[in-house]
Design an enzyme around this catalytic site. Structure first.
Site: not given
Ligand code: 9MJ
Length: 454
Positions: A36-39, A85-86, A117, A119, A294
């Site tokens: 951190d000191a260098e930064y 939205s999903l 993924e 959420k 997805k």
């Molecule tokens: C979240 N909330 O982590 C989407 N999301 O993709 C991920 N949300 C999303 N994808 C399309 N990983 C609409 C929302």
């Protein structure tokens, strides 16, 4: 104003690049390369040069993440591409139905490849980069129109102010989730409690409250992060063939992407990814409320299109909720080995965070006062990860007429309690004088020993 010499301009450029690189290593890769000191020395040198020669300041300079006089405008922003939205799946069967619908629509005989993924439970944002520089950040809003939060987003250290690499497109939109990791959330709530201010109920509310600030200097003090999950390009010919490759590109531009993302083929594999992530959920440093699947191929995504407000190529399968409503049936006082007394709420049993909870900590008398808890109240109970269930909010509108105030245990007349600022401490000798209801008995159910959580 003195004009900067070529040497000064060159040194400032060098410092900007070095500091930006250190920020990337620290905030995106979690892998700091310098102490951190260098930064701090490098940062101060750049600040001094920019103070001396204001005309060398660039829009992406790391010293100007927080604009001194800038306020967030929250001006209306129309999304070029709607932020839809999903749809949700609440069971394995609903996920299988989703996969079946995808295959039917595509008339596919082979299994479909999905990106799985975590959420994140935060706020969706859209970031525009023009010639590689962050020019606009907006909330999702109603999906069609959001609010301009550029000044606040710039304060988040894991948001690149300039995309990395040479070959950046003219116009690119990156979307992701702004969230507050658990540790930062707990530290923020401690800080607020110390100042006698209202704590946030959960990390999502804390992230939302932090982004809603008019003053970016306030947002800058909040431990927010951004994780990217999609990309859109003006020049679609530059898009890769798959969502997965798009994510790798976004990562190469300097964004944090979720290391738990993986690919899965067919519904069975997706359900395995769901179960694996569920097992990991409690140990992750941030909160997730499900998993998103997805369709990986962008060509197939295009073929599938959208229905009403959600893409047909994605679905979120939810995890058990970490917050539920229940009723406080009583408050008892648990005494630790050191003599510290902790109020414990006896709850109408409720299924939350994957288990049935019938006790929750109220921490100390200050907390009871801050929450305004009475016996009979309907409250939000939160059980996130492996932590002790907590009462986080009273639903004032649901207070019954016969709600009772929480009374401190009555001490024996010969002993005096030691009252600390944030915790009531009693000498063990006092315990003999406590009534049976306020005895040192360890509550049954899910509570671990007091020393872990008083
Ligand atoms: C979240 N909330 O982590 C989407 N999301 O993709 C991920 N949300 C999303 N994808 C399309 N990983 C609409 C929302």
């Amino acid at each position: 104003m003195t004009k900067a010499s070529p040497d000064v301009i060159s040194r400032a450029g060098e410092l900007r690049d070095t500091i930006t690189e250190h920020n990337y290593q620290y905030y995106v890769l979690d892998d700091p390369r310098v102490p951190d000191a260098e930064y701090d020395r490098l940062f101060r040198e750049l600040q001094d040069l920019e103070a001396q020669y204001p005309d060398i300041v660039t829009p992406d300079t790391p010293t100007r993440r927080v604009g001194a006089s800038v306020e967030t405008t929250f001006e209306e922003v129309v999304h070029r591409i709607p932020m839809l939205s999903l749809d949700n799946a609440f069971s394995d069967e609903e996920l299988r139905d989703f996969d079946r619908r995808v295959k039917d629509r595509l008339k596919a005989s082979d299994d479909i490849e999905y990106v799985c993924e975590p959420k994140l439970d935060g706020l969706a944002v859209s970031l525009h980069y023009e010639s590689g520089v962050l020019t606009r950040a907006a909330t999702r809003g109603d999906g069609y129109t959001g609010e301009d939060i550029t000044a606040n987003i710039r304060t988040i250290p894991s948001v690149p102010l300039r995309l990395r690499g040479d070959n950046v497109p003219e116009l690119v939109e990156v979307r992701g989730e702004v969230y507050m990791p658990r540790e930062g959330f707990e530290a923020l709530n401690r800080r607020l409690a110390d100042k006698g201010e209202k704590a946030f109920v959960n990390p999502r509310n804390a992230a939302a409250g932090s982004l809603r600030q008019k003053k970016p200097t306030v947002t800058a003090r909040r431990p927010l992060e951004l994780c990217a999950y999609s990309v859109a390009l003006e020049d679609e010919s530059r898009l890769p063939a798959t969502h997965w490759e798009g994510l790798q590109q976004v990562s190469a531009w300097g964004f944090r992407i979720n290391p738990e993302m993986r690919r899965a083929t067919g519904a069975k594999d997706c359900l395995q990814a769901y179960n694996e992530l569920m097992d990991k959920r409690a140990s992750l440093p941030y909160e997730i409320d499900g998993i998103v699947f997805k369709v990986n191929s962008l060509a197939l995504q295009q073929q599938l299109g959208f229905v009403s407000r959600a893409p047909r190529w994605a679905i979120a399968q939810k995890f058990p909720a970490q917050e539920e409503l229940t009723v406080i049936e009583d408050v008892e006082f648990q005494v630790g080995r050191t003599g510290a007394i902790t109020p414990v709420a006896r709850l109408k049993p409720v299924f939350v965070g994957g288990v049935t909870v019938s006790n929750a900590t109220l921490h100390n008398m200050d907390e009871i006062q801050r929450l305004g808890v009475r016996i009979g109240d309907t409250v939000f109970v939160r059980r996130a990860g492996d932590v002790i269930p907590q009462v986080v909010k009273v639903v004032a509108e649901r207070r019954p007429d016969n709600a009772r105030e929480v009374q401190l245990p009555t001490p024996a007349p010969y002993a005096s309690p030691i009252l600390c600022r944030s915790r009531v401490k009693w000498w063990p000798a006092v315990l003999a004088g406590c009534s049976a209801r306020h005895s040192a008995r360890r509550p049954s159910g899910t509570m671990p020993p007091a020393r872990h959580w008083t």
